[in-house]
Design an enzyme around this catalytic site. Sequence first.
Site, PDB file in Angstrom:
ATOM      1  N   GLU A 114       0.820  -1.213   0.000  1.00 31.93           N
ATOM      2  CA  GLU A 114       0.000   0.000   0.000  1.00 31.93           C
ATOM      3  C   GLU A 114       0.850   1.259   0.000  1.00 31.93           C
ATOM      4  O   GLU A 114       1.942   1.272   0.546  1.00 31.93           O
ATOM      5  CB  GLU A 114      -0.817   0.096   1.291  1.00 31.93           C
ATOM      6  N   CYS A 164      -1.895  -3.156  14.725  1.00 31.83           N
ATOM      7  CA  CYS A 164      -1.537  -2.900  13.330  1.00 31.83           C
ATOM      8  C   CYS A 164      -1.958  -4.050  12.416  1.00 31.83           C
ATOM      9  O   CYS A 164      -1.633  -5.207  12.662  1.00 31.83           O
ATOM     10  CB  CYS A 164      -0.028  -2.688  13.246  1.00 31.83           C
ATOM     11  N   LEU A 213       6.005   5.025  20.032  1.00 29.77           N
ATOM     12  CA  LEU A 213       6.218   4.719  21.446  1.00 29.77           C
ATOM     13  C   LEU A 213       4.977   4.045  22.050  1.00 29.77           C
ATOM     14  O   LEU A 213       5.038   2.934  22.543  1.00 29.77           O
ATOM     15  CB  LEU A 213       6.564   6.004  22.210  1.00 29.77           C
ATOM     16  N   HIS A 214       3.899   4.758  22.054  1.00 33.24           N
ATOM     17  CA  HIS A 214       2.570   4.241  22.423  1.00 33.24           C
ATOM     18  C   HIS A 214       2.358   3.892  23.889  1.00 33.24           C
ATOM     19  O   HIS A 214       1.219   3.694  24.307  1.00 33.24           O
ATOM     20  CB  HIS A 214       2.153   3.060  21.538  1.00 33.24           C
ATOM     21  N   ASN A 244      -7.372   4.107  15.322  1.00 35.60           N
ATOM     22  CA  ASN A 244      -8.272   3.797  14.226  1.00 35.60           C
ATOM     23  C   ASN A 244      -8.556   2.307  14.368  1.00 35.60           C
ATOM     24  O   ASN A 244      -7.722   1.489  13.980  1.00 35.60           O
ATOM     25  CB  ASN A 244      -7.502   4.063  12.922  1.00 35.60           C
ATOM     26  N   CYS A 260      -2.275   2.179   8.362  1.00 34.61           N
ATOM     27  CA  CYS A 260      -1.270   1.206   7.999  1.00 34.61           C
ATOM     28  C   CYS A 260      -1.812  -0.229   7.858  1.00 34.61           C
ATOM     29  O   CYS A 260      -2.286  -0.808   8.819  1.00 34.61           O
ATOM     30  CB  CYS A 260      -0.230   1.293   9.110  1.00 34.61           C
TER      31      CYS A 260
HETATM   32  S1  SF4 Z   1       4.156  -1.942  10.324  1.00 35.00           S
HETATM   33 FE1  SF4 Z   1       4.820  -0.652  12.048  1.00 35.00          FE
HETATM   34  S2  SF4 Z   1       3.102  -0.638  13.479  1.00 35.00           S
HETATM   35 FE2  SF4 Z   1       2.774  -2.335  12.029  1.00 35.00          FE
HETATM   36  S3  SF4 Z   1       3.637  -4.154  13.078  1.00 35.00           S
HETATM   37 FE3  SF4 Z   1       5.232  -3.273  11.779  1.00 35.00          FE
HETATM   38  S4  SF4 Z   1       6.384  -1.896  13.125  1.00 35.00           S
HETATM   39 FE4  SF4 Z   1       4.429  -2.337  14.147  1.00 35.00          FE
END
Ligand code: SF4
Length: 346
Positions: free
Chosen positions: A93, A120, A216-217, A291, A334
């Site tokens: 993407e 993710c 970081l999160h 999201n 993502c």
């Molecule tokens: S793309 Fe980024 S947010 Fe998604 S699993 Fe990989 S490191 Fe984590």
Amino acid sequence: MQKIELNSLTIEELEEYIYNIGEQKYRGEQLFTFIHKNQGRNIENISVFSKGLRDKLEKVSKINQLKIFKRFDSKVDNTKKYLFLLEDNNIIEGVAMEYKHGLTACISTQVGCRMDCSFCASTKEGLIRSLTPAEMVSQIYMMEEDLNDKISNIVLMGSGEPLDNYENVIKFLNIIHHEKGHNTSYRNITLSTCGLVPKIYSLADEEMPITLSISLHSPFDEDRRKIMPIGNKYSIDEIMEACRYYNNKTNRRITIEYTLIEGVNDRIADLNELVKILRGISCHVNLIPLNPIKEFSQGRPSRINIERFEKSLAKAGIPVTIRREMGGDINASCGQLRRRYTDERY
Ligand code: SF4
């Protein structure tokens, strides 16, 4: 015989390659300009080369191409989301977003990802493979051609962990920045990482003053490990130490990405600890209201909680913004779109 991917080579590598096949070195620069400034796709169109040289190159090399498989247009903000088809039929993407300061492209660096962050969608099938530099530059060129506009800002924030594909990403940065090619300023490029500490030190030493963005999160190791398994390998203290090194080496302010998840990392204790760990680091916090994806059940905090978090950080002297959601109606987060497509396909 595997053909050499010409658009994965830096200008110096192209000069060396051309020289090694018995041509003059300056032909390498001509080739680089053809590919990266003029965005040429076919060796047979390199008019400054003789037919003999073009035939010779065609036999042993190629210019790797992606295809636009699908494009989704947001009706709310002009964001365009692309699914690109790679030569081996994998799908990645990319997103093009219009901001006041110009067109920004968010690109992928891997097919899938092995970092396993729980929020993710890119990681749900693990890492399939890393992208070549050519596959990264081509995402940008394809979007530019499709939109008939120049991309001025690039973020490496699509699927994949860029620092897990370190060599290819460094080559990509070198290629896309080069003045004989696309000529994107390093200052207009942002690389987002989940915190691969040794690679942050390496990146700082590359003398490429791009913006480093840390996902970081959570300010607590224990909580961060629950949503980001990479936290088992590198502690937050180690990441912060690497950020200080990056600040000092590059003079660049770091972006701290903080996805706000209701009841997980939006509490007062999170706020206080975040302020504590960021002390002494030149940074800017980007708050990202979650999201939700179907694989991750937690929710998005209320607007009031998001704004409370923002105000408290600002009061503590930490520059902070809430990320404007782009392309919310087209799954622009993502990995969401690719995931939906691959779910449908299999
Ligand atoms: S793309 Fe980024 S947010 Fe998604 S699993 Fe990989 S490191 Fe984590």
